[in-house]
Design a protein around this motif. Structure first.
Motif, PDB file in Angstrom:
ATOM      1  N   ARG A 164       0.858  -1.257  -0.018  1.00 19.87           N
ATOM      2  CA  ARG A 164       0.154   0.068  -0.079  1.00 19.87           C
ATOM      3  C   ARG A 164       0.770   1.266   0.038  1.00 19.87           C
ATOM      4  O   ARG A 164       0.684   2.289  -0.805  1.00 19.87           O
ATOM      5  CB  ARG A 164      -0.733  -0.036   1.233  1.00 19.87           C
ATOM      6  CG  ARG A 164      -1.815   0.982   1.233  1.00 19.87           C
ATOM      7  CD  ARG A 164      -3.118   0.575   2.515  1.00 19.87           C
ATOM      8  NE  ARG A 164      -3.932   1.526   2.689  1.00 19.87           N
ATOM      9  CZ  ARG A 164      -3.551   2.789   3.528  1.00 19.87           C
ATOM     10  NH1 ARG A 164      -2.477   2.485   4.103  1.00 19.87           N
ATOM     11  NH2 ARG A 164      -4.390   3.625   3.578  1.00 19.87           N
ATOM     12  N   LEU A 167       2.100   1.698  -3.608  1.00 19.14           N
ATOM     13  CA  LEU A 167       0.964   2.508  -4.308  1.00 19.14           C
ATOM     14  C   LEU A 167       1.075   3.893  -4.173  1.00 19.14           C
ATOM     15  O   LEU A 167       0.867   4.679  -5.092  1.00 19.14           O
ATOM     16  CB  LEU A 167      -0.291   1.753  -3.861  1.00 19.14           C
ATOM     17  CG  LEU A 167      -1.565   2.251  -4.835  1.00 19.14           C
ATOM     18  CD1 LEU A 167      -1.528   1.641  -6.159  1.00 19.14           C
ATOM     19  CD2 LEU A 167      -2.948   1.812  -4.115  1.00 19.14           C
ATOM     20  N   SER A 168       1.153   4.160  -2.659  1.00 17.41           N
ATOM     21  CA  SER A 168       0.879   5.826  -2.540  1.00 17.41           C
ATOM     22  C   SER A 168       2.206   6.549  -3.032  1.00 17.41           C
ATOM     23  O   SER A 168       1.930   7.584  -3.602  1.00 17.41           O
ATOM     24  CB  SER A 168       0.820   5.966  -1.039  1.00 17.41           C
ATOM     25  OG  SER A 168       2.182   5.664  -0.270  1.00 17.41           O
ATOM     26  N   ARG A 170       3.968   5.445  -5.793  1.00 12.47           N
ATOM     27  CA  ARG A 170       3.928   5.442  -7.313  1.00 12.47           C
ATOM     28  C   ARG A 170       2.782   6.754  -7.584  1.00 12.47           C
ATOM     29  O   ARG A 170       2.866   7.403  -8.758  1.00 12.47           O
ATOM     30  CB  ARG A 170       3.583   4.350  -7.859  1.00 12.47           C
ATOM     31  CG  ARG A 170       4.751   3.516  -7.738  1.00 12.47           C
ATOM     32  CD  ARG A 170       4.459   2.150  -8.629  1.00 12.47           C
ATOM     33  NE  ARG A 170       3.510   1.352  -7.859  1.00 12.47           N
ATOM     34  CZ  ARG A 170       2.534   0.656  -8.457  1.00 12.47           C
ATOM     35  NH1 ARG A 170       2.497   0.776  -9.667  1.00 12.47           N
ATOM     36  NH2 ARG A 170       1.565   0.078  -8.171  1.00 12.47           N
ATOM     37  N   ALA A 171       1.858   6.748  -6.661  1.00 12.85           N
ATOM     38  CA  ALA A 171       0.758   7.807  -7.140  1.00 12.85           C
ATOM     39  C   ALA A 171       1.126   9.058  -7.009  1.00 12.85           C
ATOM     40  O   ALA A 171       0.877   9.903  -8.017  1.00 12.85           O
ATOM     41  CB  ALA A 171      -0.294   7.476  -6.178  1.00 12.85           C
ATOM     42  N   ASP A 174       3.144  10.094 -10.005  1.00 11.26           N
ATOM     43  CA  ASP A 174       2.517   9.913 -11.258  1.00 11.26           C
ATOM     44  C   ASP A 174       1.612  11.350 -11.355  1.00 11.26           C
ATOM     45  O   ASP A 174       1.604  11.849 -12.476  1.00 11.26           O
ATOM     46  CB  ASP A 174       1.621   8.666 -11.421  1.00 11.26           C
ATOM     47  CG  ASP A 174       1.826   7.869 -12.700  1.00 11.26           C
ATOM     48  OD1 ASP A 174       2.576   8.379 -13.372  1.00 11.26           O
ATOM     49  OD2 ASP A 174       0.989   7.406 -12.920  1.00 11.26           O
ATOM     50  N   GLN A 175       0.904  11.519 -10.175  1.00  2.98           N
ATOM     51  CA  GLN A 175       0.039  12.731 -10.515  1.00  2.98           C
ATOM     52  C   GLN A 175      -0.163  13.189  -9.024  1.00  2.98           C
ATOM     53  O   GLN A 175      -1.221  12.734  -8.205  1.00  2.98           O
ATOM     54  CB  GLN A 175      -1.221  12.356 -11.199  1.00  2.98           C
ATOM     55  CG  GLN A 175      -2.396  13.112 -11.113  1.00  2.98           C
ATOM     56  CD  GLN A 175      -2.069  14.554 -11.662  1.00  2.98           C
ATOM     57  OE1 GLN A 175      -2.160  15.431 -10.583  1.00  2.98           O
ATOM     58  NE2 GLN A 175      -1.792  14.975 -12.654  1.00  2.98           N
ATOM     59  N   VAL A 177      -1.663  15.774  -7.544  1.00  7.10           N
ATOM     60  CA  VAL A 177      -2.922  16.490  -6.839  1.00  7.10           C
ATOM     61  C   VAL A 177      -3.814  15.339  -6.768  1.00  7.10           C
ATOM     62  O   VAL A 177      -4.595  15.210  -5.849  1.00  7.10           O
ATOM     63  CB  VAL A 177      -3.183  17.584  -8.028  1.00  7.10           C
ATOM     64  CG1 VAL A 177      -4.658  17.956  -7.735  1.00  7.10           C
ATOM     65  CG2 VAL A 177      -2.464  18.487  -8.078  1.00  7.10           C
ATOM     66  N   ALA A 178      -3.735  14.342  -7.907  1.00  4.36           N
ATOM     67  CA  ALA A 178      -4.723  13.172  -7.629  1.00  4.36           C
ATOM     68  C   ALA A 178      -4.581  12.218  -6.635  1.00  4.36           C
ATOM     69  O   ALA A 178      -5.231  11.990  -5.968  1.00  4.36           O
ATOM     70  CB  ALA A 178      -4.726  12.320  -9.128  1.00  4.36           C
ATOM     71  N   ALA A 179      -3.005  12.290  -6.329  1.00  2.00           N
ATOM     72  CA  ALA A 179      -2.860  11.485  -5.031  1.00  2.00           C
ATOM     73  C   ALA A 179      -3.287  11.934  -3.740  1.00  2.00           C
ATOM     74  O   ALA A 179      -3.765  11.259  -2.973  1.00  2.00           O
ATOM     75  CB  ALA A 179      -1.210  11.236  -4.750  1.00  2.00           C
ATOM     76  N   ARG A 180      -3.355  13.420  -3.700  1.00  2.00           N
ATOM     77  CA  ARG A 180      -3.956  13.794  -2.639  1.00  2.00           C
ATOM     78  C   ARG A 180      -5.554  13.878  -2.717  1.00  2.00           C
ATOM     79  O   ARG A 180      -6.256  13.443  -1.472  1.00  2.00           O
ATOM     80  CB  ARG A 180      -3.750  15.266  -2.620  1.00  2.00           C
ATOM     81  CG  ARG A 180      -2.257  15.634  -2.394  1.00  2.00           C
ATOM     82  CD  ARG A 180      -1.807  17.062  -2.446  1.00  2.00           C
ATOM     83  NE  ARG A 180      -2.197  17.705  -1.300  1.00  2.00           N
ATOM     84  CZ  ARG A 180      -2.159  19.294  -0.999  1.00  2.00           C
ATOM     85  NH1 ARG A 180      -2.112  19.841  -2.161  1.00  2.00           N
ATOM     86  NH2 ARG A 180      -2.542  19.657   0.041  1.00  2.00           N
ATOM     87  N   ILE A 184      -4.260  10.144  -0.085  1.00  2.00           N
ATOM     88  CA  ILE A 184      -3.037  10.018   0.395  1.00  2.00           C
ATOM     89  C   ILE A 184      -2.411  11.010   1.215  1.00  2.00           C
ATOM     90  O   ILE A 184      -2.600  12.383   0.922  1.00  2.00           O
ATOM     91  CB  ILE A 184      -2.181   9.743  -0.786  1.00  2.00           C
ATOM     92  CG1 ILE A 184      -2.527   8.197  -1.347  1.00  2.00           C
ATOM     93  CG2 ILE A 184      -0.573   9.522  -0.644  1.00  2.00           C
ATOM     94  CD1 ILE A 184      -1.822   8.106  -2.820  1.00  2.00           C
TER      95      ILE A 184
END
Ligand SMILES: Nc1ncnc2c1ncn2[C@@H]1O[C@H](COP(=O)(O)OP(=O)(O)OP(=O)(O)O)[C@@H](O)[C@H]1O
Ligand SMILES: [Mg+2]
Lengths: 291, 240
Positions: A164, A167-168, A170-171, A174-175, A177-180, A184
């Motif tokens: 997990r 995943l956070s 890599r998120a 990768d992106q 704003v989307a991760a937040r 996350i």
């Protein structure tokens, strides 16, 4: 001639393994924070110094030394994150980089304050001579270095793609704003990424000083330089690139030393980096991200 | 009905420029509430302020009775709000399945997450065929579906959607609005930003018009003012 070539390749790959580890730590931090951490090497140096201090005081064993290096480097890394990167998170990347330079000086001062001599002996991993394989020689440390690097890469791969936390990470790479937006906790990811990167750096640092049998404050600058060079050779922020860049740097150094002599060794690497930045600024290894 | 989201006097600024100049509005529990307004009116700024990406300078945002203005995004997700952001923002280097798994980041019920992903594939059929494809390689419509599905993976009580139909072919826009109506029927409250006022007013229970950082009109679809509102949403009357 051919024997030399192969021997140089072996030596180059060994040094390259350590560079790769350093570059992976650098790249992780860059990928997640989009910041260059100049204090990466000095934190490793301080970790090695902390272990050396314990060794000088208490004559501790190899495993204890390794554990101490790891713990102290992770602590130093977390300190750097709190001081240089947490306050400048939403602000200038330059401010964070300059702050990390100031902390570099601070960490070096601290090391020389506690252990004022220029050079300290560090217990070797293996006391015997080099192993010979036909016409080639290989130090036992080199084998350990290579095996540990491969293991560290596999462990990191597992961490990034099977957990997990991975995943956070890599998120965020990768992106962000989307991760937040998916919930996350960014600051918490940053701290943990620093810890992982520092741990990888500590492994590299320990193996390097244990192979060299000595430690000096120069280890800090050396680690930052080699790690950054290898990272840029491979492409900023790319993990496979860090491995490729590290190995490439080791090979370039080993072969250019044989062809042109030891004085030219570092120069060749810098020249190649310059040429690479001019011709292929994305690095040797480019990942199709941020498309 | 009671208000699930209550925005009061919210001011959000980029540096010195105030993009929201004291916005107040309510989203009723179980409703589809639509926010209309011309380009640059502050719609995205309000969505980002509600999701915690932007921090309001002053004012209050209450969700289910709790103050969330200025809270961190992860804390807001934990309370039950998810945003489908403008321009989708899928994770380009992660597979479709990983994107969905990331959407469920705060959930611990592993087996149920995998079942939920399967349900998403059933609802958003085009995604199923692309399960192992990277997010960045999807078409615009597919990315929009992925963005919606990813937001739903957190099982939000309130779904914020910022221009989900932007740049999509008419057939896909119909599909997106069909999905919005469906989600709402299943009990999700929806707060929707749209440029496509005609489509939005067909599904909405209530709408607000925002112009230059201020709510200038609110009402129910079908009221006499509808044509005027649509005209102003497209053109921005106060600009002249
Ligand atoms: N990062 C930023 N820095 C400075 N100003 C910004 C920034 N983002 C938005 N603005 C300004 O804030 C105002 C509101 O922008 P916002 O994106 O909220 O509008 P919008 O209603 O979503 O428009 P659109 O329909 O074009 O998406 C605009 O005047 C815009 O120029
Ligand atoms: Mg917008």
């Amino acid at each position: 001639m051919l024997v030399d070539l192969i021997q140089n390749t072996l030596d180059g790959l060994t040094a390259g393994a350590a560079y790769a580890l350093l570059a992976i730590g650098f790249t992780l931090i860059f990928g997640v924070l989009r910041r260059i951490n100049l204090s990466y090497g000095p934190a490793i140096m301080l970790g090695c110094y902390a272990a050396t201090w314990f060794h000088v005081q208490f004559q501790v064993g190899l495993l204890v030394l390794a554990a101490l290096t790891l713990a102290a480097t992770v602590l130093a890394g977390a300190y750097v994150e709190r001081l240089c990167f947490a306050p400048h998170r939403d602000r200038s990347a330059i401010a964070a980089m300059v702050a990390s330079f100031a902390i570099w000086m601070q960490l070096e001062e601290l090391a020389t304050l506690v252990l004022p001599n220029h050079l300290y002996a560090f217990p070797a991993l293996y006391e015997g001579g080099p192993l010979s394989l036909g016409p080639f020689t290989l130090r036992a440390e080199a084998l350990v270095m290579f095996a540990v690097t491969v293991l560290a890469c596999l462990a990191l791969q597992r961490l990034l793609y099977r957990s997990r936390f991975g995943l956070s990470v890599r998120a965020v790479i990768d992106q962000p704003v989307a991760a937040r937006l998916v919930g996350i906790n960014l600051p918490w990811v940053f701290v943990r990424v620093f810890a992982v990167a520092s741990a990888l750096g500590a492994v590299a640092g320990y193996l390097i000083v244990a192979s060299a049998g000595q430690v000096t404050p120069m280890l800090g600058m050396w680690s930052t330089l080699k790690g950054m060079l290898a990272m840029m050779l491979g492409g900023l922020g790319s993990l496979p690139g860090a491995i490729v860049g590290g190995l490439a740097l080791g090979l370039i150094e080993a072969h250019s030393q044989w062809f042109f002599g030891p004085q030219v060794r570092d120069l060749t690497a810098y020249f190649l980096l310059f040429a690479l930045l001019a011709l292929r600024p994305s690095g040797l290894w480019t990942t199709p991200r941020h498309g | 009905m009671s208000a699930l989201l209550e925005v009061k006097d919210v001011v959000t600024a980029y540096g010195k420029i105030e993009a929201l100049k004291g916005v107040s509005l309510e989203v009723q529990q179980g409703s589809i509430t639509c926010l209309l307004g011309p380009n640059g009116a502050g719609k995205t700024t309000l969505m980002m302020s509600t999701a915690g990406i932007l921090r309001p300078r002053s004012g209050s945002i209450q969700f289910a009775g709790a103050e969330i203005a200025g809270a961190a995004p992860h804390a807001i997700v934990a309370r039950g709000i998810a945003l489908v952001p403008e321009n989708r923002l899928v994770f380009p280097g992660m597979t479709v399945t990983e994107n969905l798994r990331a959407g469920a980041y705060q959930r611990a019920d592993k087996a149920e997450i995998e079942a939920h992903i399967e349900r998403m594939f059933a609802r958003f059929a085009p995604l199923k065929a692309r399960a192992t494809q990277l997010g960045g390689t999807l078409s615009g419509g597919e990315q929009q579906m992925l963005s919606v599905a990813r937001a739903l993976m957190s099982r939000p009580r309130l779904l914020l959607m910022d221009e989900p139909s932007l740049g999509l072919a008419p057939l896909i826009v119909d599909e997106i609005f069909r999905i919005i109506a469906e989600l709402n029927k299943d009990g999700t409250t929806i707060f929707l930003v749209e440029q496509n006022a005609h489509m939005a007013l067909k599904v909405a229970n209530h709408f607000y018009l925002i112009e230059q950082g201020k709510v200038t009109f609110s009402g129910d679809p079908g009221s006499l003012a509808e044509d005027e509102v649509i005209r102003r949403a497209y053109l921005g009357s106060a600009r002249a």
